[in-house]
Design a protein around this motif. Structure first.
Motif, short mmCIF file in Angstrom:
data_model
loop_
_atom_site.label_atom_id
_atom_site.label_comp_id
_atom_site.label_asym_id
_atom_site.label_seq_id
_atom_site.Cartn_x
_atom_site.Cartn_y
_atom_site.Cartn_z
N LYS A 12 0.84 -1.18 0.00
CA LYS A 12 0.00 0.00 0.00
C LYS A 12 0.89 1.25 0.00
O LYS A 12 0.64 2.22 -0.70
CB LYS A 12 -0.89 -0.04 1.24
CG LYS A 12 -1.99 0.95 1.22
CD LYS A 12 -2.87 0.73 2.44
CE LYS A 12 -4.02 1.68 2.42
NZ LYS A 12 -4.88 1.57 3.56
N GLU A 13 1.94 1.19 0.81
CA GLU A 13 2.87 2.31 0.89
C GLU A 13 3.59 2.50 -0.45
O GLU A 13 3.75 3.63 -0.93
CB GLU A 13 3.92 1.99 1.97
CG GLU A 13 4.24 3.14 2.86
CD GLU A 13 5.21 2.73 3.94
OE1 GLU A 13 6.44 2.82 3.66
OE2 GLU A 13 4.76 2.34 5.01
N ALA A 14 4.00 1.41 -1.07
CA ALA A 14 4.69 1.47 -2.35
C ALA A 14 3.77 2.02 -3.42
O ALA A 14 4.19 2.83 -4.27
CB ALA A 14 5.21 0.10 -2.73
N LYS A 15 2.48 1.59 -3.40
CA LYS A 15 1.52 2.07 -4.39
C LYS A 15 1.30 3.56 -4.22
O LYS A 15 1.22 4.32 -5.21
CB LYS A 15 0.19 1.32 -4.26
CG LYS A 15 0.24 -0.05 -4.88
CD LYS A 15 -1.13 -0.70 -4.79
CE LYS A 15 -1.11 -2.08 -5.39
NZ LYS A 15 -2.38 -2.75 -5.32
N THR A 20 2.37 8.97 -6.15
CA THR A 20 2.91 10.31 -5.96
C THR A 20 4.00 10.59 -6.99
O THR A 20 4.05 11.67 -7.58
CB THR A 20 3.50 10.43 -4.52
OG1 THR A 20 2.48 10.15 -3.58
CG2 THR A 20 4.03 11.82 -4.27
N ILE A 21 4.85 9.60 -7.20
CA ILE A 21 5.93 9.76 -8.21
C ILE A 21 5.33 9.96 -9.59
O ILE A 21 5.76 10.84 -10.35
CB ILE A 21 6.89 8.55 -8.17
CG1 ILE A 21 7.72 8.58 -6.86
CG2 ILE A 21 7.81 8.55 -9.37
CD1 ILE A 21 8.55 7.35 -6.62
N ILE A 22 4.30 9.16 -9.92
CA ILE A 22 3.66 9.27 -11.25
C ILE A 22 3.00 10.63 -11.39
O ILE A 22 3.11 11.29 -12.43
CB ILE A 22 2.67 8.11 -11.47
CG1 ILE A 22 3.45 6.81 -11.66
CG2 ILE A 22 1.77 8.36 -12.66
CD1 ILE A 22 2.59 5.55 -11.70
N GLU A 23 2.30 11.07 -10.33
CA GLU A 23 1.64 12.38 -10.38
C GLU A 23 2.68 13.49 -10.55
O GLU A 23 2.49 14.43 -11.34
CB GLU A 23 0.82 12.61 -9.11
CG GLU A 23 -0.47 11.83 -9.08
CD GLU A 23 -1.21 11.97 -7.74
OE1 GLU A 23 -0.70 12.67 -6.83
OE2 GLU A 23 -2.30 11.40 -7.65
N ASN A 24 3.76 13.40 -9.78
CA ASN A 24 4.82 14.40 -9.90
C ASN A 24 5.45 14.35 -11.29
O ASN A 24 5.78 15.40 -11.89
CB ASN A 24 5.90 14.19 -8.84
CG ASN A 24 5.44 14.65 -7.47
OD1 ASN A 24 4.51 15.44 -7.36
ND2 ASN A 24 6.10 14.16 -6.42
N ALA A 25 5.65 13.14 -11.81
CA ALA A 25 6.23 12.98 -13.15
C ALA A 25 5.29 13.57 -14.20
O ALA A 25 5.71 14.22 -15.15
CB ALA A 25 6.53 11.52 -13.44
N LYS A 27 3.02 15.89 -13.69
CA LYS A 27 3.06 17.34 -13.54
C LYS A 27 4.33 17.89 -14.19
O LYS A 27 4.31 18.90 -14.88
CB LYS A 27 3.02 17.73 -12.06
CG LYS A 27 1.67 17.61 -11.43
CD LYS A 27 1.75 18.05 -9.98
CE LYS A 27 0.44 17.78 -9.25
NZ LYS A 27 0.55 18.09 -7.83
N GLY A 28 5.46 17.21 -13.93
CA GLY A 28 6.74 17.63 -14.52
C GLY A 28 6.73 17.52 -16.02
O GLY A 28 7.22 18.40 -16.74
N SER A 29 6.16 16.43 -16.53
CA SER A 29 6.13 16.25 -17.98
C SER A 29 5.17 17.24 -18.61
O SER A 29 5.43 17.78 -19.69
CB SER A 29 5.79 14.82 -18.37
OG SER A 29 4.45 14.51 -18.03
N ALA A 30 4.04 17.52 -17.93
CA ALA A 30 3.11 18.52 -18.46
C ALA A 30 3.79 19.88 -18.49
O ALA A 30 3.66 20.64 -19.44
CB ALA A 30 1.84 18.56 -17.61
N SER A 31 4.55 20.17 -17.44
CA SER A 31 5.29 21.43 -17.38
C SER A 31 6.37 21.46 -18.47
O SER A 31 6.56 22.47 -19.14
CB SER A 31 5.92 21.56 -16.00
OG SER A 31 6.78 22.67 -15.96
#
Length: 192
Positions: A12-15, A20-25, A27-31
């Motif tokens: 659950k923690e890993a997911k 979070t990593i995917i969302e940040n990625a 956001k970063g890729s959208a940016s």
């Protein structure tokens, strides 16, 4: 705690961390995509601006070249007109030989040169002026000069000559004649 629960908790923690990593990625890729799109728009605008400037520069260069060519054509045409008019002035100038005042003119041209070079100088005139020149010159060359009118007077030793031929007189005044013709072409024929 059993192993199964630890495993579920870690999963659950890993997911959550992966999410979070995917969302940040994302956001970063959208940016990054937005930044790339802005850079692309900026590059296209700059390219359009350069292309527009190059077209304008080319247009100005062609316009300038066309103006220069037009000025050259106009100048060449003016020069042809001036040359033609100069030739007409020459033809009229030579007609002086047919007037009654020519004898006085020829006598003055010969007399001035003989005075400067001495009375023993030789006077050369064209074939048509031989009879006329005999009236006022003792040292007339028997060989006719290849001139339209006037006289060429040569010193006794042959080192110095004074060319008072029509050709020499006209040639010495050719620039003045052309200036007058140019002035007339421009419509400033007030004699100044």
């Amino acid at each position: 705690m059993d192993l199964e629960n630890v495993k579920k908790g870690l999963m659950k923690e890993a997911k959550a961390e992966a999410k979070t990593i995917i969302e940040n990625a994302e956001k970063g890729s959208a940016s990054a995509i937005a930044s790339a799109n802005e850079k692309a728009k900026s590059m296209v605008a700059a390219a359009r601006q350069r292309a527009s400037e190059m077209v304008e520069a080319e247009r100005n260069e062609r316009f300038s070249a066309a103006k220069l060519k037009a000025k050259k054509i106009l100048s060449d045409a003016r020069n042809r007109v001036v040359d033609g008019a100069s030739q007409q002035v020459w033809v009229e100038f030579v007609k002086v030989r047919e007037t009654p005042s020519y004898e006085k003119m020829l006598k003055g041209l010969v007399g001035a040169a003989e005075k400067e070079l001495g009375e023993k100088s030789t006077v050369c005139v064209n074939e048509n002026d031989m009879k006329l020149a005999k009236k006022f010159s003792k040292n007339l060359s028997q060989k006719p000069a290849g001139i339209s009118g006037g006289a060429v007077v040569v010193s006794k030793d042959g080192r110095v000559s004074i060319d008072n031929s029509f050709e020499a007189i006209f040639d010495s005044r050719k620039d003045d004649v052309k200036k007058i013709i140019f002035r007339e072409l421009r419509g400033n024929g007030d004699g100044r």
